[in-house]
Design an enzyme around this catalytic site. Structure first.
Site, short mmCIF file in Angstrom:
data_model
loop_
_atom_site.label_atom_id
_atom_site.label_comp_id
_atom_site.label_asym_id
_atom_site.label_seq_id
_atom_site.Cartn_x
_atom_site.Cartn_y
_atom_site.Cartn_z
N GLY A 102 4.43 7.30 50.30
CA GLY A 102 5.60 7.93 50.92
C GLY A 102 6.95 7.77 50.25
O GLY A 102 7.90 8.44 50.67
N GLY A 128 7.99 8.66 47.23
CA GLY A 128 8.24 9.56 46.10
C GLY A 128 9.36 10.57 46.36
O GLY A 128 9.61 10.97 47.50
N CYS A 180 7.96 13.74 47.80
CA CYS A 180 6.89 13.45 48.74
C CYS A 180 7.38 13.71 50.15
O CYS A 180 8.50 13.34 50.50
CB CYS A 180 6.55 11.98 48.57
P1 5GP Z 1 9.08 9.46 42.14
O1 5GP Z 1 9.15 8.60 40.92
O2 5GP Z 1 9.34 10.90 41.84
O3 5GP Z 1 9.92 8.94 43.26
O4 5GP Z 1 7.58 9.35 42.69
C1 5GP Z 1 6.48 9.76 41.91
C2 5GP Z 1 5.21 9.57 42.72
O5 5GP Z 1 5.22 10.40 43.90
C3 5GP Z 1 3.93 9.99 42.03
O6 5GP Z 1 3.50 9.09 41.05
C4 5GP Z 1 2.97 10.11 43.21
O7 5GP Z 1 2.44 8.89 43.60
C5 5GP Z 1 3.87 10.60 44.32
N1 5GP Z 1 3.67 12.04 44.54
C6 5GP Z 1 3.66 13.04 43.64
N2 5GP Z 1 3.46 14.24 44.22
C7 5GP Z 1 3.34 14.00 45.53
C8 5GP Z 1 3.11 14.83 46.66
O8 5GP Z 1 3.02 16.06 46.58
N3 5GP Z 1 3.02 14.20 47.86
C9 5GP Z 1 3.13 12.85 47.98
N4 5GP Z 1 2.97 12.29 49.17
N5 5GP Z 1 3.38 12.04 46.94
C10 5GP Z 1 3.47 12.60 45.73
#
Ligand code: 5GP
EC number: 1.7.1.7
Length: 346
Positions: free
Chosen positions: A181, A183, A186
């Site tokens: 959660g 991300g 996300c």
């Molecule tokens: P960020 O660095 O952008 O905050 O987080 C990246 C991470 O978000 C990814 O490695 C993956 O675990 C998560 N993530 C990527 N796409 C999605 C999505 O469509 N839904 C959710 N719940 N998590 C995602």
């Protein structure tokens, strides 16, 4: 129903307390780490940051760029065997230290990684990724992969609690991906109400993993270099970045121009955009729990890497850690109710 009353923390809830230090300059700080993986028995050294296995981040172009700084790219799972073969044909041998082959847990996924690994047996890291790592089916898949690939370093996730970290390590994984959660694209917390504040997840999962000789990746939620430093300070062995690596020359995602300004699309892997692109619009087991955003074009990723590594090196000098390995031991978090001064914008 039960309520856990202990307050769980995110990056925004803490700062790192400075400590007396004998370090004269950031140049004295090494950000490289050496790891011995518990199940694959392989050794690795490099800068423990990983580009996320999203098709707008974990591209071959990103892998080439980040490998120069000894950073890993979890290459997204949508490249074909032919594309892998073409990519690997001209790369130096060292590329194998800085790429992971990602996979889901469907039947098609299983066949595909078998083919790619058989064709390219030097690939060392496998990243088995599902949105919800709590299913028995996922644990069974990890066990099966450990059976097929006894000497590959297996990354598995995502989970956020110690007992599941232990179960996955005992099932054969080496490195557990932690985060549900947090991300940037996300929407799981919005759609489901499920999640765990990322810093507490790191602290608790690192403790569980390290007790068994395993390692963890903090995955998601880092917005600025200071968050990455906090993740390492909390005990993360690796930090995975999606949004911070989006929008660059090496990132994927359509380029759009609006009012003379350039953007690149960045979207969650279970967003409608990703599902339309990769699954013909039919929602798979992952319901749409991701958004699509436009990220301002940022140029070459090498500049962002410099900024990130400069920030984390500076954190190390503030607490007297000559090596990244020492950062967590030297970290005292203070709980806060304010972060940076926003008077001139965020
Ligand atoms: P960020 O660095 O952008 O905050 O987080 C990246 C991470 O978000 C990814 O490695 C993956 O675990 C998560 N993530 C990527 N796409 C999605 C999505 O469509 N839904 C959710 N719940 N998590 C995602």
């Amino acid at each position: 129903m039960r309520i856990e009353n202990e307050l769980k923390l995110g990056f925004k809830d803490v700062m790192i307390r400075p400590k007396r230090s004998t370090l004269k300059s950031r140049s004295q700080v090494s950000l490289e780490r050496n790891f011995n993986f518990v199940n694959s028995k392989k050794q690795w050294s490099g800068v423990p940051i990983i580009a996320a296995n999203m098709d707008t981040v974990g591209t071959f172009e990103m892998a080439i760029a980040l490998s120069k700084d000894k950073i890993i790219t979890a290459v997204h799972k949508h490249y074909t065997l032919e594309e892998w073969t073409a990519f690997l044909a001209n790369q130096p041998y060292s590329i194998y230290d800085y790429i992971a082959l990602s996979t889901g847990i469907g039947i098609g996924d299983e066949e595909k990684i078998q083919q790619i690994v058989n064709a390219h047996p030097k690939i060392n890291f496998l990243c088995i990724d599902v949105a919800n790592g709590y299913s028995e089916h996922f644990v069974d898949f990890v066990k099966k992969m450990r059976g097929f690939f006894p000497d590959k370093t297996i990354i598995a996730g995502n989970v956020v609690t110690g007992e599941m970290v232990e179960e996955l390590i005992l099932a054969g994984a080496d490195v557990i991906k932690v985060g549900i959660g947090p991300g940037s694209v996300c929407t799981t917390r919005i759609k489901t109400g499920v999640g765990y504040p990322q810093l507490s997840a790191i602290i608790e999962c690192a403790d569980a993993a390290h007790g068994l000789g395993g390692h963890i990746i903090s995955d998601g939620g880092c917005k600025i270099p200071g968050d990455i430093a906090k993740a390492f300070g909390g005990g993360a062995d690796f930090v995975m970045l999606g949004g911070m690596f989006a929008g660059h020359d090496e990132s994927g995602g359509e380029i759009v121009e609006e009012n003379g300004k350039k953007y690149r699309l960045f979207y969650g892997m279970s967003s409608q955009t990703a599902m339309d692109k990769h699954s013909g619009g039919i929602a798979e087991y992952r319901a749409s729990e991701g958004k699509t955003v436009k990220v301002s074009y940022k140029g070459a990723v090498a500049e962002t890497v410099k900024d990130i590594l400069g920030g984390v090196r500076s954190t190390c000098t503030y607490v007297g850690a000559a090596q990244l390995r020492e950062l967590s031991k030297r970290t005292t978090f203070i709980r806060v109710s304010e972060q940076e001064n926003q008077i001139f914008g965020g």
